[in-house]
Design a protein around this motif. Structure first.
Motif, PDB file in Angstrom:
ATOM      1  N   ASP A 152     -58.214 -50.457 -16.100  1.00  0.00           N
ATOM      2  CA  ASP A 152     -58.477 -49.042 -16.365  1.00  0.00           C
ATOM      3  C   ASP A 152     -57.388 -48.411 -17.219  1.00  0.00           C
ATOM      4  O   ASP A 152     -57.620 -47.413 -17.902  1.00  0.00           O
ATOM      5  N   THR A 153     -56.177 -48.984 -17.160  1.00  0.00           N
ATOM      6  CA  THR A 153     -55.048 -48.384 -17.870  1.00  0.00           C
ATOM      7  C   THR A 153     -54.367 -49.346 -18.842  1.00  0.00           C
ATOM      8  O   THR A 153     -53.277 -49.068 -19.332  1.00  0.00           O
ATOM      9  N   ASP A 154     -55.025 -50.474 -19.151  1.00  0.00           N
ATOM     10  CA  ASP A 154     -54.370 -51.479 -19.994  1.00  0.00           C
ATOM     11  C   ASP A 154     -54.105 -50.990 -21.404  1.00  0.00           C
ATOM     12  O   ASP A 154     -53.207 -51.492 -22.086  1.00  0.00           O
ATOM     13  N   ARG A 155     -54.877 -49.992 -21.878  1.00  0.00           N
ATOM     14  CA  ARG A 155     -54.669 -49.464 -23.222  1.00  0.00           C
ATOM     15  C   ARG A 155     -53.942 -48.131 -23.212  1.00  0.00           C
ATOM     16  O   ARG A 155     -53.785 -47.499 -24.258  1.00  0.00           O
ATOM     17  N   ALA A 156     -53.516 -47.703 -22.020  1.00  0.00           N
ATOM     18  CA  ALA A 156     -52.841 -46.421 -21.891  1.00  0.00           C
ATOM     19  C   ALA A 156     -51.345 -46.568 -22.154  1.00  0.00           C
ATOM     20  O   ALA A 156     -50.819 -47.683 -22.261  1.00  0.00           O
ATOM     21  N   CYS A 157     -50.654 -45.434 -22.234  1.00  0.00           N
ATOM     22  CA  CYS A 157     -49.219 -45.459 -22.454  1.00  0.00           C
ATOM     23  C   CYS A 157     -48.500 -45.930 -21.192  1.00  0.00           C
ATOM     24  O   CYS A 157     -49.095 -46.036 -20.116  1.00  0.00           O
ATOM     25  N   LYS A 158     -47.206 -46.201 -21.338  1.00  0.00           N
ATOM     26  CA  LYS A 158     -46.419 -46.714 -20.223  1.00  0.00           C
ATOM     27  C   LYS A 158     -46.417 -45.740 -19.049  1.00  0.00           C
ATOM     28  O   LYS A 158     -46.500 -46.151 -17.884  1.00  0.00           O
ATOM     29  N   THR A 159     -46.335 -44.442 -19.326  1.00  0.00           N
ATOM     30  CA  THR A 159     -46.311 -43.433 -18.257  1.00  0.00           C
ATOM     31  C   THR A 159     -47.579 -43.483 -17.425  1.00  0.00           C
ATOM     32  O   THR A 159     -47.530 -43.456 -16.190  1.00  0.00           O
ATOM     33  N   THR A 160     -48.730 -43.584 -18.095  1.00  0.00           N
ATOM     34  CA  THR A 160     -50.010 -43.631 -17.383  1.00  0.00           C
ATOM     35  C   THR A 160     -50.125 -44.898 -16.549  1.00  0.00           C
ATOM     36  O   THR A 160     -50.623 -44.861 -15.412  1.00  0.00           O
ATOM     37  N   ARG A 161     -49.651 -46.029 -17.080  1.00  0.00           N
ATOM     38  CA  ARG A 161     -49.686 -47.277 -16.312  1.00  0.00           C
ATOM     39  C   ARG A 161     -48.797 -47.197 -15.081  1.00  0.00           C
ATOM     40  O   ARG A 161     -49.158 -47.647 -13.995  1.00  0.00           O
ATOM     41  N   THR A 162     -47.619 -46.593 -15.253  1.00  0.00           N
ATOM     42  CA  THR A 162     -46.707 -46.423 -14.121  1.00  0.00           C
ATOM     43  C   THR A 162     -47.306 -45.500 -13.070  1.00  0.00           C
ATOM     44  O   THR A 162     -47.199 -45.755 -11.863  1.00  0.00           O
ATOM     45  N   GLU A 163     -47.944 -44.436 -13.531  1.00  0.00           N
ATOM     46  CA  GLU A 163     -48.608 -43.519 -12.596  1.00  0.00           C
ATOM     47  C   GLU A 163     -49.672 -44.248 -11.790  1.00  0.00           C
ATOM     48  O   GLU A 163     -49.801 -44.037 -10.577  1.00  0.00           O
ATOM     49  N   GLY A 164     -50.442 -45.101 -12.470  1.00  0.00           N
ATOM     50  CA  GLY A 164     -51.487 -45.858 -11.783  1.00  0.00           C
ATOM     51  C   GLY A 164     -50.920 -46.755 -10.704  1.00  0.00           C
ATOM     52  O   GLY A 164     -51.480 -46.886  -9.611  1.00  0.00           O
ATOM     53  N   GLN A 165     -49.792 -47.368 -10.980  1.00  0.00           N
ATOM     54  CA  GLN A 165     -49.140 -48.230  -9.996  1.00  0.00           C
ATOM     55  C   GLN A 165     -48.679 -47.427  -8.782  1.00  0.00           C
ATOM     56  O   GLN A 165     -48.837 -47.857  -7.637  1.00  0.00           O
ATOM     57  N   GLU A 166     -48.102 -46.247  -9.041  1.00  0.00           N
ATOM     58  CA  GLU A 166     -47.626 -45.393  -7.938  1.00  0.00           C
ATOM     59  C   GLU A 166     -48.796 -44.877  -7.104  1.00  0.00           C
ATOM     60  O   GLU A 166     -48.702 -44.781  -5.876  1.00  0.00           O
ATOM     61  N   ILE A 167     -49.903 -44.535  -7.775  1.00  0.00           N
ATOM     62  CA  ILE A 167     -51.091 -44.065  -7.060  1.00  0.00           C
ATOM     63  C   ILE A 167     -51.611 -45.156  -6.132  1.00  0.00           C
ATOM     64  O   ILE A 167     -51.880 -44.917  -4.951  1.00  0.00           O
ATOM     65  N   ASN A 168     -51.744 -46.370  -6.664  1.00  0.00           N
ATOM     66  CA  ASN A 168     -52.244 -47.484  -5.846  1.00  0.00           C
ATOM     67  C   ASN A 168     -51.305 -47.783  -4.682  1.00  0.00           C
ATOM     68  O   ASN A 168     -51.752 -48.077  -3.563  1.00  0.00           O
ATOM     69  N   ARG A 169     -50.003 -47.689  -4.930  1.00  0.00           N
ATOM     70  CA  ARG A 169     -49.028 -47.950  -3.867  1.00  0.00           C
ATOM     71  C   ARG A 169     -49.150 -46.904  -2.758  1.00  0.00           C
ATOM     72  O   ARG A 169     -49.098 -47.230  -1.572  1.00  0.00           O
ATOM     73  N   SER A 170     -49.312 -45.654  -3.130  1.00  0.00           N
ATOM     74  CA  SER A 170     -49.419 -44.591  -2.123  1.00  0.00           C
ATOM     75  C   SER A 170     -50.727 -44.692  -1.340  1.00  0.00           C
ATOM     76  O   SER A 170     -50.761 -44.446  -0.128  1.00  0.00           O
ATOM     77  N   LEU A 171     -51.811 -45.082  -2.010  1.00  0.00           N
ATOM     78  CA  LEU A 171     -53.094 -45.240  -1.314  1.00  0.00           C
ATOM     79  C   LEU A 171     -53.053 -46.430  -0.360  1.00  0.00           C
ATOM     80  O   LEU A 171     -53.667 -46.393   0.718  1.00  0.00           O
ATOM     81  N   LEU A 172     -52.317 -47.474  -0.733  1.00  0.00           N
ATOM     82  CA  LEU A 172     -52.152 -48.616   0.164  1.00  0.00           C
ATOM     83  C   LEU A 172     -51.383 -48.198   1.416  1.00  0.00           C
ATOM     84  O   LEU A 172     -51.739 -48.577   2.539  1.00  0.00           O
ATOM     85  N   ALA A 173     -50.344 -47.368   1.230  1.00  0.00           N
ATOM     86  CA  ALA A 173     -49.578 -46.872   2.375  1.00  0.00           C
ATOM     87  C   ALA A 173     -50.461 -46.029   3.292  1.00  0.00           C
ATOM     88  O   ALA A 173     -50.385 -46.131   4.527  1.00  0.00           O
ATOM     89  N   LEU A 174     -51.320 -45.192   2.692  1.00  0.00           N
ATOM     90  CA  LEU A 174     -52.236 -44.376   3.483  1.00  0.00           C
ATOM     91  C   LEU A 174     -53.198 -45.253   4.271  1.00  0.00           C
ATOM     92  O   LEU A 174     -53.489 -44.992   5.446  1.00  0.00           O
ATOM     93  N   LYS A 175     -53.688 -46.309   3.629  1.00  0.00           N
ATOM     94  CA  LYS A 175     -54.612 -47.222   4.302  1.00  0.00           C
ATOM     95  C   LYS A 175     -53.961 -47.847   5.530  1.00  0.00           C
ATOM     96  O   LYS A 175     -54.594 -47.981   6.592  1.00  0.00           O
ATOM     97  N   GLU A 176     -52.682 -48.208   5.402  1.00  0.00           N
ATOM     98  CA  GLU A 176     -51.978 -48.828   6.527  1.00  0.00           C
ATOM     99  C   GLU A 176     -51.791 -47.839   7.671  1.00  0.00           C
ATOM    100  O   GLU A 176     -51.851 -48.212   8.848  1.00  0.00           O
ATOM    101  N   VAL A 177     -51.573 -46.567   7.341  1.00  0.00           N
ATOM    102  CA  VAL A 177     -51.458 -45.534   8.379  1.00  0.00           C
ATOM    103  C   VAL A 177     -52.785 -45.384   9.124  1.00  0.00           C
ATOM    104  O   VAL A 177     -52.831 -45.353  10.361  1.00  0.00           O
ATOM    105  N   ILE A 178     -53.883 -45.300   8.361  1.00  0.00           N
ATOM    106  CA  ILE A 178     -55.207 -45.150   8.966  1.00  0.00           C
ATOM    107  C   ILE A 178     -55.538 -46.356   9.831  1.00  0.00           C
ATOM    108  O   ILE A 178     -56.078 -46.227  10.941  1.00  0.00           O
ATOM    109  N   ARG A 179     -55.198 -47.551   9.339  1.00  0.00           N
ATOM    110  CA  ARG A 179     -55.472 -48.780  10.100  1.00  0.00           C
ATOM    111  C   ARG A 179     -54.706 -48.768  11.423  1.00  0.00           C
ATOM    112  O   ARG A 179     -55.252 -49.112  12.472  1.00  0.00           O
ATOM    113  N   ALA A 180     -53.426 -48.357  11.378  1.00  0.00           N
ATOM    114  CA  ALA A 180     -52.623 -48.319  12.594  1.00  0.00           C
ATOM    115  C   ALA A 180     -53.156 -47.285  13.581  1.00  0.00           C
ATOM    116  O   ALA A 180     -53.209 -47.526  14.791  1.00  0.00           O
ATOM    117  N   LEU A 181     -53.589 -46.126  13.068  1.00  0.00           N
ATOM    118  CA  LEU A 181     -54.137 -45.085  13.943  1.00  0.00           C
ATOM    119  C   LEU A 181     -55.456 -45.522  14.559  1.00  0.00           C
ATOM    120  O   LEU A 181     -55.773 -45.185  15.707  1.00  0.00           O
TER     121      LEU A 181
END
Length: 212
Positions: free
Chosen positions: A171-200
């Motif tokens: 989705d971001t392979d043709r985007a600038c470095k900032t957009t790619r980095t943002e995508g990585q941070e978004i995915n990382r934060s959503l993974l953390a949220l998933k782990e919280v929901i799973r634990a709850l």
């Protein structure tokens, strides 16, 4: 929760306030597309019906809007020129946001006006999957306050979270470095949220809940 472009912001905002401008609003902020008003507007309608009742006439409604963006989960006030905000916990375990601005509103239409203004300050970008992709998690708070108390004490709070979408590398392979980095941070934060929901969801009181 969902992939970028799947309609999360559309669900929250309604068709009248998306980048597509699917519905038009007249000068009095009346929505013409009543089939897609969005959760913000519909919730506000219920809240103001409540405060119109005699037993709740002492309540007023305030709104705050901020985003969680980038590495480390930085908070920015979308109603106050993206001023940085802290997230702290008081002695009673209640989460609070020192420095976060709050505006008093008197109708659902007034709320949507403020949200629309705040949305212009939200971090967005373009990916191959979405031309108007949210690059942050937006948090809207509707706070009920007792106007008869000292300092308008909080009576209750409704919190709505419009998550940024999960992204594939393609989705971001043709985007600038900032957009790619943002995508990585978004995915990382959503993974953390998933782990919280799973634990709850396990219901085991002894299990660690990875909130941080």
């Amino acid at each position: 929760y969902g992939q970028t472009g799947s309609g999360k912001t559309f669900t929250m905002m309604g068709s009248a306030l998306t980048g597509l401008n699917a519905a038009q609003m007249n000068e009095t902020m009346h929505f013409e597309d009543k089939a897609n008003l969005g959760l913000y507007y519909l919730a506000a309608l219920d809240v103001f019906k409540l405060v119109e009742r005699n037993e709740f006439s002492h309540l007023i409604v305030g709104v705050s809007l901020f985003e969680i963006y980038g590495a480390g989960g930085k908070l920015f006030d979308l109603l106050n020129k993206r001023k940085a905000v802290k997230c702290l916990e008081d002695s009673k375990g209640k989460v609070c946001f020192p420095g976060l601005s709050e505006q008093i509103i008197d109708s659902a239409e007034n709320l949507m006006e403020i949200i629309n203004a705040g949305a212009e300050n939200r971090s967005t970008g373009t990916t191959s999957a979405n031309a108007d992709s949210s690059r942050s998690h937006a948090v809207l708070q509707l706070t009920l306050r007792n106007k008869r108390s000292r300092n308008n004490a909080e009576h209750g709070r409704l919190t709505f979270i419009d998550l940024a979408g999960s992204e594939r590398g393609a989705d971001t392979d043709r985007a600038c470095k900032t957009t790619r980095t943002e995508g990585q941070e978004i995915n990382r934060s959503l993974l953390a949220l998933k782990e919280v929901i799973r634990a709850l969801a396990t219901g085991k009181s002894a299990q660690h809940i990875p909130f941080r």
